[in-house]
Design a protein around this motif. Sequence first.
Motif, PDB file in Angstrom:
ATOM      1  N   ARG A   6      -7.547  89.731  82.463  1.00  0.00           N
ATOM      2  CA  ARG A   6      -6.678  90.298  81.531  1.00  0.00           C
ATOM      3  C   ARG A   6      -5.269  90.643  81.975  1.00  0.00           C
ATOM      4  NH1 ARG A   6      -9.468  94.187  80.082  1.00  0.00           N
ATOM      5  NH2 ARG A   6      -8.335  95.882  81.125  1.00  0.00           N
ATOM      6  N   ARG A   7      -5.237  91.537  83.063  1.00  0.00           N
ATOM      7  CA  ARG A   7      -3.940  91.932  83.667  1.00  0.00           C
ATOM      8  C   ARG A   7      -3.116  90.708  84.183  1.00  0.00           C
ATOM      9  NH1 ARG A   7      -7.130  96.297  87.042  1.00  0.00           N
ATOM     10  NH2 ARG A   7      -7.515  97.816  85.123  1.00  0.00           N
ATOM     11  N   MET A   8      -3.796  89.666  84.675  1.00  0.00           N
ATOM     12  CA  MET A   8      -2.991  88.388  85.140  1.00  0.00           C
ATOM     13  C   MET A   8      -2.406  87.630  83.823  1.00  0.00           C
ATOM     14  SD  MET A   8      -4.587  85.161  87.180  1.00  0.00           S
ATOM     15  CE  MET A   8      -5.398  84.595  85.673  1.00  0.00           C
ATOM     16  N   TYR A   9      -3.108  87.763  83.082  1.00  0.00           N
ATOM     17  CA  TYR A   9      -2.483  87.033  81.673  1.00  0.00           C
ATOM     18  C   TYR A   9      -1.214  87.888  81.213  1.00  0.00           C
ATOM     19  CZ  TYR A   9      -6.347  83.678  80.710  1.00  0.00           C
ATOM     20  OH  TYR A   9      -7.099  82.722  80.742  1.00  0.00           O
ATOM     21  N   GLY A  10      -1.463  89.261  81.337  1.00  0.00           N
ATOM     22  CA  GLY A  10      -0.312  89.841  80.836  1.00  0.00           C
ATOM     23  C   GLY A  10       0.972  89.924  81.672  1.00  0.00           C
ATOM     24  N   PHE A  11       0.872  90.034  82.987  1.00  0.00           N
ATOM     25  CA  PHE A  11       1.791  89.528  83.801  1.00  0.00           C
ATOM     26  C   PHE A  11       2.582  88.368  83.675  1.00  0.00           C
ATOM     27  CE2 PHE A  11       3.474  88.313  88.052  1.00  0.00           C
ATOM     28  CZ  PHE A  11       4.413  89.242  88.439  1.00  0.00           C
ATOM     29  N   PHE A  12       1.606  87.350  83.606  1.00  0.00           N
ATOM     30  CA  PHE A  12       2.489  86.091  83.366  1.00  0.00           C
ATOM     31  C   PHE A  12       2.953  85.836  82.027  1.00  0.00           C
ATOM     32  CE2 PHE A  12      -0.058  85.011  87.585  1.00  0.00           C
ATOM     33  CZ  PHE A  12       0.960  84.660  88.183  1.00  0.00           C
ATOM     34  N   LEU A  13       2.461  86.250  80.920  1.00  0.00           N
ATOM     35  CA  LEU A  13       3.000  86.365  79.911  1.00  0.00           C
ATOM     36  C   LEU A  13       4.482  86.864  79.754  1.00  0.00           C
ATOM     37  CD1 LEU A  13      -0.048  86.794  77.513  1.00  0.00           C
ATOM     38  CD2 LEU A  13       1.452  84.894  77.338  1.00  0.00           C
ATOM     39  N   GLY A  14       4.516  88.094  80.451  1.00  0.00           N
ATOM     40  CA  GLY A  14       5.796  88.881  80.593  1.00  0.00           C
ATOM     41  C   GLY A  14       6.663  87.989  81.244  1.00  0.00           C
ATOM     42  N   ILE A  15       6.422  87.216  82.535  1.00  0.00           N
ATOM     43  CA  ILE A  15       7.083  86.610  83.281  1.00  0.00           C
ATOM     44  C   ILE A  15       7.698  85.347  82.297  1.00  0.00           C
ATOM     45  CG2 ILE A  15       7.392  84.850  85.120  1.00  0.00           C
ATOM     46  CD1 ILE A  15       7.489  87.777  86.186  1.00  0.00           C
ATOM     47  N   ALA A  16       6.622  84.798  81.683  1.00  0.00           N
ATOM     48  CA  ALA A  16       6.819  83.584  80.762  1.00  0.00           C
ATOM     49  C   ALA A  16       8.135  83.923  79.617  1.00  0.00           C
ATOM     50  CB  ALA A  16       5.597  82.958  80.148  1.00  0.00           C
ATOM     51  N   PHE A  17       7.808  85.072  79.123  1.00  0.00           N
ATOM     52  CA  PHE A  17       8.988  85.531  78.216  1.00  0.00           C
ATOM     53  C   PHE A  17      10.371  85.905  78.709  1.00  0.00           C
ATOM     54  CE2 PHE A  17      10.939  89.358  76.178  1.00  0.00           C
ATOM     55  CZ  PHE A  17      11.513  88.571  75.037  1.00  0.00           C
ATOM     56  N   GLY A  18      10.205  86.748  79.804  1.00  0.00           N
ATOM     57  CA  GLY A  18      11.242  87.194  80.519  1.00  0.00           C
ATOM     58  C   GLY A  18      12.468  86.271  80.899  1.00  0.00           C
ATOM     59  N   LEU A  19      11.979  85.140  81.712  1.00  0.00           N
ATOM     60  CA  LEU A  19      12.750  84.188  82.305  1.00  0.00           C
ATOM     61  C   LEU A  19      13.807  83.459  81.196  1.00  0.00           C
ATOM     62  CD1 LEU A  19      13.701  82.719  84.864  1.00  0.00           C
ATOM     63  CD2 LEU A  19      11.746  81.224  84.556  1.00  0.00           C
ATOM     64  N   PRO A  20      12.921  82.980  80.352  1.00  0.00           N
ATOM     65  CA  PRO A  20      14.084  82.289  79.148  1.00  0.00           C
ATOM     66  C   PRO A  20      14.812  83.388  78.234  1.00  0.00           C
ATOM     67  CG  PRO A  20      11.793  82.106  78.441  1.00  0.00           C
ATOM     68  CD  PRO A  20      11.662  82.603  79.916  1.00  0.00           C
ATOM     69  N   TYR A  21      14.299  84.482  78.116  1.00  0.00           N
ATOM     70  CA  TYR A  21      15.115  85.546  77.649  1.00  0.00           C
ATOM     71  C   TYR A  21      16.348  85.911  78.537  1.00  0.00           C
ATOM     72  CZ  TYR A  21      16.732  90.267  76.239  1.00  0.00           C
ATOM     73  OH  TYR A  21      17.371  91.246  76.184  1.00  0.00           O
ATOM     74  N   ALA A  22      16.096  86.244  79.740  1.00  0.00           N
ATOM     75  CA  ALA A  22      17.103  86.664  80.630  1.00  0.00           C
ATOM     76  C   ALA A  22      18.124  85.564  80.788  1.00  0.00           C
ATOM     77  CB  ALA A  22      16.651  87.063  82.085  1.00  0.00           C
TER      78      ALA A  22
END
Length: 264
Positions: A6-22
């Motif tokens: 679950r924590r791994m999913y959360g981390f990589f979801l954040g990365i997947a959102f953060g990169l295109p957003y940034a």
Amino acid sequence: MNDQSRRMYGFFLGIAFGLPYALISQYINVWMLPGIPLFELPIGRVVSVILTTLVMGMAGLIVAWDEESFWGLMGASLFLVLASSMQAYLNSGSSQTVTFFFLSLFTFLPRLIIYLPLAFTFRWMVGVLEGNARGSGLVRLLKVTVVILVLAILGGRFSMLVPEAQEALQDMNTLVLEGLSAAANKDDLPPALIPVDGFPTYARGSYTLEWSSDVDRLPVTRSVAGYGITESLILIRFESGYQFGCAFTPPSHVPKCINITRVR
């Protein structure tokens, strides 16, 4: 699903959102205004993209850390408020730490309210990937991917300058180039640059343009803007340290300018 997954999913979801957003938020104005030397904040666009991506990954990790969603939502939101405060402080280059602290404290609650829906969305996406939503694994992954891309694009677009600001930057760049050409050829400066003390002597080398809506910072007399009109303050910085500013009041394309660097 176990805690680690679950924590791994959360981390990589954040990365997947953060990169295109940034990427979108940092470069959208560069893409919209090719050839305009836009001012870059002290930590730089590339570093900002990396830091924002990592911060979003950490926020996703915090959201998914515990099965109890409430503490994850609050923890991630508080973390994002703290991270945004630190990034703003580094970019401001401000030495007035006490003033910045109280300003951050004053805007704490509004920012917390803004970040809570984002944290909730991260938690919802983790739930979808855990299998709490209907459909096969591929369908759930596709649903999450679409949500991430839509949120990243919409969020990044908030950094795009309004049309009046884009026009002001384009006009300012044209004016600076005309002024540099006139100074090099010892011709008369464009009328808007005549009040700028020291331009022919000190305006040398590369330069950057920074847009601001705080037009009142510049002590110049300008016409009254109509209702709903966005005025623009453009700060021009040369690599030599010479600076001046210009205020644009639409629909006029001729700014009111004055030097910021004292040359006498």
